[in-house]
Design an enzyme around this catalytic site. Structure first.
Site, mmCIF file in Angstrom:
data_model
loop_
_atom_site.group_PDB
_atom_site.id
_atom_site.type_symbol
_atom_site.label_atom_id
_atom_site.label_comp_id
_atom_site.label_asym_id
_atom_site.label_seq_id
_atom_site.Cartn_x
_atom_site.Cartn_y
_atom_site.Cartn_z
ATOM 1 N N LYS A 22 -15.751 -6.220 3.678
ATOM 2 C CA LYS A 22 -14.708 -7.241 3.885
ATOM 3 C C LYS A 22 -13.681 -6.755 4.906
ATOM 4 O O LYS A 22 -13.338 -7.457 5.853
ATOM 5 C CB LYS A 22 -14.004 -7.540 2.550
ATOM 6 N N ASN A 23 -13.195 -5.517 4.684
ATOM 7 C CA ASN A 23 -12.079 -5.058 5.507
ATOM 8 C C ASN A 23 -12.489 -4.638 6.922
ATOM 9 O O ASN A 23 -11.632 -4.381 7.771
ATOM 10 C CB ASN A 23 -11.308 -3.948 4.785
ATOM 11 N N CYS A 115 3.064 -10.445 -1.963
ATOM 12 C CA CYS A 115 1.764 -10.007 -2.438
ATOM 13 C C CYS A 115 1.987 -9.238 -3.724
ATOM 14 O O CYS A 115 2.920 -8.427 -3.804
ATOM 15 C CB CYS A 115 1.150 -9.119 -1.364
ATOM 16 N N ARG A 120 4.785 -5.809 1.400
ATOM 17 C CA ARG A 120 3.832 -5.451 2.462
ATOM 18 C C ARG A 120 4.417 -5.801 3.820
ATOM 19 O O ARG A 120 4.090 -6.823 4.425
ATOM 20 C CB ARG A 120 2.489 -6.134 2.207
ATOM 21 N N ASP A 306 -7.560 1.109 -2.979
ATOM 22 C CA ASP A 306 -8.382 -0.035 -3.394
ATOM 23 C C ASP A 306 -9.338 0.297 -4.535
ATOM 24 O O ASP A 306 -10.040 -0.586 -5.026
ATOM 25 C CB ASP A 306 -9.198 -0.574 -2.197
ATOM 26 N N ARG A 398 -12.335 -13.432 -3.574
ATOM 27 C CA ARG A 398 -11.754 -13.085 -2.265
ATOM 28 C C ARG A 398 -12.467 -11.878 -1.654
ATOM 29 O O ARG A 398 -12.540 -11.757 -0.434
ATOM 30 C CB ARG A 398 -10.269 -12.714 -2.427
HETATM 31 N N1 EPU Z 1 3.285 -0.434 5.770
HETATM 32 C C1 EPU Z 1 4.540 -0.436 6.282
HETATM 33 N N2 EPU Z 1 4.791 -1.144 7.439
HETATM 34 C C2 EPU Z 1 3.804 -1.831 8.079
HETATM 35 C C3 EPU Z 1 2.501 -1.814 7.558
HETATM 36 C C4 EPU Z 1 2.264 -1.101 6.393
HETATM 37 O O1 EPU Z 1 5.458 0.174 5.722
HETATM 38 O O2 EPU Z 1 4.080 -2.429 9.129
HETATM 39 C C5 EPU Z 1 3.002 0.320 4.544
HETATM 40 C C6 EPU Z 1 2.438 -0.543 3.422
HETATM 41 O O3 EPU Z 1 3.468 -1.207 2.703
HETATM 42 C C7 EPU Z 1 1.689 0.462 2.593
HETATM 43 C C8 EPU Z 1 1.139 1.406 3.647
HETATM 44 O O4 EPU Z 1 1.952 1.233 4.807
HETATM 45 O O5 EPU Z 1 2.569 1.168 1.780
HETATM 46 C C9 EPU Z 1 -0.304 1.183 4.029
HETATM 47 O O6 EPU Z 1 -0.527 -0.208 4.283
HETATM 48 P P1 EPU Z 1 -1.593 -0.689 5.362
HETATM 49 O O7 EPU Z 1 -0.869 -1.314 6.491
HETATM 50 O O8 EPU Z 1 -2.538 0.402 5.664
HETATM 51 O O9 EPU Z 1 -2.335 -1.842 4.550
HETATM 52 P P2 EPU Z 1 -3.065 -3.057 5.235
HETATM 53 O O10 EPU Z 1 -3.599 -2.647 6.535
HETATM 54 O O11 EPU Z 1 -2.196 -4.247 5.170
HETATM 55 C C10 EPU Z 1 -5.459 -2.545 4.346
HETATM 56 C C11 EPU Z 1 -6.475 -3.214 3.471
HETATM 57 C C12 EPU Z 1 -6.000 -3.166 2.031
HETATM 58 C C13 EPU Z 1 -5.808 -1.701 1.626
HETATM 59 C C14 EPU Z 1 -4.807 -1.025 2.579
HETATM 60 C C15 EPU Z 1 -4.634 0.464 2.317
HETATM 61 C C16 EPU Z 1 -7.476 -4.898 4.885
HETATM 62 C C17 EPU Z 1 -7.689 -6.326 5.171
HETATM 63 N N3 EPU Z 1 -6.639 -4.602 3.882
HETATM 64 O O12 EPU Z 1 -4.253 -3.287 4.206
HETATM 65 O O13 EPU Z 1 -7.061 -3.725 1.259
HETATM 66 O O14 EPU Z 1 -5.308 -1.617 0.311
HETATM 67 O O15 EPU Z 1 -5.281 -1.184 3.949
HETATM 68 O O16 EPU Z 1 -5.849 1.107 2.415
HETATM 69 O O17 EPU Z 1 -8.047 -4.035 5.531
HETATM 70 C C18 EPU Z 1 -8.016 -4.832 -0.562
HETATM 71 O O18 EPU Z 1 -9.096 -4.873 0.069
HETATM 72 O O19 EPU Z 1 -7.963 -5.111 -1.800
HETATM 73 C C19 EPU Z 1 -6.792 -4.451 0.128
HETATM 74 C C20 EPU Z 1 -5.581 -4.755 -0.338
#
Ligand code: EPU
Length: 420
Positions: A22-23, A115, A120, A306, A398
């Site tokens: 998915k990701n 969320c 986030r 995850d 999802r």
């Molecule tokens: N963060 C910030 N600022 C930002 C972006 C992120 O502070 O601008 C923080 C977040 O709040 C969190 C950390 O950085 O504490 C990591 O977040 P990240 O940005 O890596 O998360 P994401 O890219 O939004 C993806 C996956 C998530 C998974 C996370 C962490 C996808 C579509 N989503 O989210 O997947 O938990 O990386 O590995 O790739 C899931 O599949 O259930 C899911 C939530």
């Protein structure tokens, strides 16, 4: 709304095949916006999240065809505005910002809503776009980015909670068409980031270092169409391995990339479960005397956030006291209250769950709250005495392709009750 009913206590055996990630699929589908030429992506799982992403691409003007796992996208003429109605259902919609900025030099995308797994923010994404020379405005619930031209720069994307996965994706997708060289420091190293970089390189991008903390992108004038197979879903694979641990007589998870799930197999082996790793298949056998564990979630190659909820379900039934600390999303513990309703003994202390293993769990009506928490409830239901009724199953849909059917193939007594 559909429900899932699980009659617990029926051991699992046999093998299942993991679906495409998915990701990986979500940013790769977004990246098809970077070229006028058609792209073909294989192995896209049939999930509501991938469906939402295709809806966004269609809204932006792309032609999309989907036949089982193969998606063809032709984004010849596209707009650059993705309003609330089309993006609100999925936080990962934010990853169209990078490709739209790269290709159209402007984008307006509604901000993703709250969320349940915690705050986030997208500050790091926006900082990165600004680093490439874009102006960023947040107004009326939208984020608007625009730049007459993007210029390569050195950008540090490391935040308070470590690197950002979608932030790194967004930055790569904006930078591939920028003038000059962009260096992303503090980049996310997740396999899905590498998969996206491979896809972009097949489109003609020049990206080096994906999978390390420093990614170097030499901008090119244009990208072309290509064809790609997404990697197997390591979180689905891990979820099935935990299912095998919690309730298996010996199961094999196929179409798996063992390196991608190393932290998960290490954790399961530390609990005492015999894990047998072959080329693209991993088998897990039962252990009547599984041990407690200390576990922290960390960015890849650490143990994935995850998989934290699923491990909590497992550890709730292993002997002794386990301590689980969530370092990525400190509030990602919505499953704890529901697992306690099934007899689990857990206490939350900030971002740490202290789990006293119990001999038995009991079936109960429980509520899915987010994707991975829902998976944890299903896993607990496989082990529990009696019937577990998981409602709000749309969370599971999802991110898991046919979870109930696949578990049923392994021998679980699980049925989906369609909403009247
Ligand atoms: N963060 C910030 N600022 C930002 C972006 C992120 O502070 O601008 C923080 C977040 O709040 C969190 C950390 O950085 O504490 C990591 O977040 P990240 O940005 O890596 O998360 P994401 O890219 O939004 C993806 C996956 C998530 C998974 C996370 C962490 C996808 C579509 N989503 O989210 O997947 O938990 O990386 O590995 O790739 C899931 O599949 O259930 C899911 C939530």
């Amino acid at each position: 709304m559909d429900k899932i009913l699980i009659h617990g206590g029926h051991p699992l055996s046999g093998s299942i095949k993991v679906s495409g990630s998915k990701n990986s699929s979500l940013p790769i589908l977004a990246a098809t916006l970077l070229t006028r030429e058609p792209c073909v992506v294989h192995g896209v799982p049939d999930l509501s999240d991938t469906h939402y992403m295709l809806q966004i691409l269609i809204h932006l003007g792309a032609q999309v065809e989907r036949a089982s796992g193969t998606v063809s996208v032709s984004a010849d003429n596209i707009g650059s505005v993705a309003p609330y109605d089309v993006v609100r259902k999925m936080r990962a919609s934010i990853c169209v910002l990078g490709p739209l900025l790269g290709r159209c030099k402007e984008a307006t995308v509604s901000l993703p809503g709250g969320c349940v797994i915690g705050d986030r923010p997208i500050d790091l994404h926006l900082k990165g776009f600004e680093g490439l020379g874009a102006a960023v405005r947040v107004e009326g619930g939208n984020v608007k980015v625009f730049a007459p031209k993007l210029t390569g720069a050195v950008i540090n994307l490391r935040g308070k909670f470590g690197p950002t996965v979608l932030g790194t994706d967004n930055m790569m997708m904006a930078a591939v068409l920028a003038d000059g060289v962009t260096v992303i420091e503090g980049a996310a190293q997740e396999p899905e980031v590498v998969d996206l970089a491979n896809f972009l390189n097949k489109m003609g991008a020049k990206i080096e270092g994906a999978g390390t903390r420093r990614i170097i992108i030499e901008g090119v004038a244009a990208l072309h169409g290509t064809e790609h197979d997404v990697i197997p879903d390591r979180i689905e694979a891990g979820t099935f391995l935990v299912a095998g641990a919690i309730c298996g007589q010996g199961i094999t998870v196929k179409r798996i990339e063992p390196e991608h799930v190393r932290s998960i197999t290490d954790a399961l082996a530390s609990c005492g479960f015999p894990v047998n790793i072959a080329d693209h298949a991993i088998s897990i056998s039962p252990n009547g005397e599984a041990k407690a564990l200390e576990l922290t979630t960390d960015p890849y190659p650490g143990f994935p956030s995850d998989m934290q909820a699923q491990m909590c379900a497992l550890l709730s039934t292993t002997d002794g006291i386990s301590v689980v600390t969530e370092n990525i999303f400190p509030q990602r513990y919505m499953h704890v209250a529901e697992l306690k309703r099934m007899g689990a003994q857990m206490q939350l202390e900030g971002a740490t769950a202290v789990i006293q293993g119990v001999d038995r769990l009991f079936g109960a009506p429980v509520m899915a709250s987010d994707l991975r928490a829902s998976a944890a409830l299903v896993l607990a239901g496989l082990k529990a005495d009696g019937i577990t009724e998981v409602s709000r199953v749309y969370h599971i849909d999802r991110g898991y392709e046919r979870l109930d059917e696949k578990l049923s193939e392994l021998g679980a007594h699980i049925e989906r009750v369609k909403a009247a």
